[in-house]
Design an enzyme around this catalytic site. Structure first.
Site, PDB file in Angstrom:
ATOM      1  CE  LYS A  84      -2.572  11.738   3.785  1.00 17.45           C
ATOM      2  NZ  LYS A  84      -2.664  10.277   4.055  1.00 17.45           N
ATOM      3  CG  ASN A 176     -12.842  -6.621  12.832  1.00 20.85           C
ATOM      4  OD1 ASN A 176     -12.007  -5.733  12.864  1.00 20.85           O
ATOM      5  ND2 ASN A 176     -14.096  -6.393  12.456  1.00 20.85           N
ATOM      6  CB  SER A 216     -10.418   3.546  13.868  1.00 20.92           C
ATOM      7  OG  SER A 216     -11.665   2.869  13.887  1.00 20.92           O
ATOM      8  CG  MET A 236       0.435  -0.751  10.632  1.00 21.57           C
ATOM      9  SD  MET A 236       2.032   0.072  10.705  1.00 21.57           S
ATOM     10  CE  MET A 236       1.889   1.231   9.349  1.00 21.57           C
TER      11      MET A 236
END
Length: 338
Positions: A84, A176, A216, A236
């Site tokens: 990929k 968040n 991130s 993740m």
């Protein structure tokens, strides 16, 4: 006769047919269930030693603030071979494009010739969500009722949809960095028929039985003190040196599993705990060992389990190979001769 082409074997002269599955066709072909099956089988093959990943290349290219790289590998059982290629272009959203861009190239394991070119953007989202879902199926408590989500970016909706298939969740709580983005989590929970509550990190840890982190970040948001016994975490977002979503001390308290140990300790969530001497590669187990039954996984309802999902090339190859088969069966693949 001095015509070299006439002397060449016919097989060498024959064109090579390559199947092309464009990004626009992926949504109609690959389901979350099929992605789960492909990723689960890949984890199992890796733990048996039947499949292996090649070293990851990931670099800042010095243009458009982009990160670009390759993930590749080979599965001797399924004969999936390829790579990929892609990365992260932060300016793409302003252009109406997805920031993450990727393409999967498959090769014939018997000849080395290219066999398929597959759009990889949606496949990456599906296989990443499938990986955390596999960890929830094998490691979360059976009585888990509250799902905690940290991160509300594009990938978060895929993560939530995949997670709720694994346990009978009754509620979703979320946090968040940018609260204005929490509407994505609320809308996805509503789509799934679940109530949603925006909470602090302390409240999230106090309520959630399963926590999925998908940010991130380069600094931890979830702290060791936030997480109560019995929680399962699927981390993740950390797939690059320097990234970090959870406090390193949490890995010392948890039983840690991963897709690939070498990646976990060098570019995954475990990199920081290893650097601080809190854990080592020997303390981390491949999730495939639990799938294969060679490791018990969770050993008590009080144990904290963590999946450090770094993302491996073999996952991309597995879902790409599956979508190529479906595209051929349904007649939606294009073919070109090289």
């Amino acid at each position: 006769m001095n015509d070299l082409s006439a002397q060449a074997p016919k097989a060498a002269q024959a064109g090579n047919t390559v199947t092309i599955v464009p990004e626009a066709e992926i949504a109609g072909l690959m389901t979350p269930e099929a992605a789960f099956d492909a990723v689960e089988a890949t984890f199992a093959a890796m733990a048996r030693g039947d499949a292996y990943n090649f070293p990851v290349i990931r670099e800042a290219i010095g243009h458009a603030d982009a990160l670009y790289g390759f993930k590749s590998g080979f599965d001797r059982e399924s004969l999936a071979l390829g790579l990929k290629s892609g990365g992260y272009w932060p300016g793409n959203e302003a252009r109406g494009l997805t920031n993450h861009q990727s393409t999967v190239i498959l090769f014939d394991a018997d000849t080395g010739r290219p066999s398929a070119l597959v759009g990889g953007n949606l496949l990456t989202a599906l296989r990443t969500a499938a990986a955390s879902a596999v960890s929830i199926r094998y490691l979360a408590r059976q009585d888990a009722k509250v799902l905690g989500m940290i991160g509300a970016g594009h990938q978060s909706a895929f993560q939530m949809r995949a997670a709720v298939q694994q346990r009978s969740f009754e509620k979703v709580v979320g946090w968040n960095y940018h609260p204005e983005m929490l509407s994505r989590l609320a809308d996805t929970a509503a789509e799934l028929g679940l109530p949603f509550e925006a909470v602090t990190l302390e409240e999230l840890g106090a309520q959630a039985d399963v926590i999925v982190t998908i940010t991130s970040s380069f600094a931890p948001s979830l702290l060791d003190a936030h997480v109560r016994p019995g929680t399962h975490l699927a981390c993740m977002g950390t797939d690059t040196k320097g990234k970090q979503e959870v406090e390193a001390g949490l890995l010392a308290r948890a039983r840690v599993f991963t897709d690939e140990v070498a990646q976990s300790v060098t570019l995954g969530e475990a990199q920081h705990a290893v650097a601080e001497g809190l854990t080592s590669a020997d303390d981390i187990t491949q999730l495939g060992a639990v799938i294969n039954g060679t490791h018990p996984g969770r050993t008590s309802d009080q144990e904290i389990t963590m999946f450090d999902g770094t993302g491996v090339g073999l996952q991309d190859l597995a879902v790409a190979a599956a979508v190529v088969r479906l595209a051929r069966e349904q007649g939606v693949a294009s073919q070109v001769v090289l």
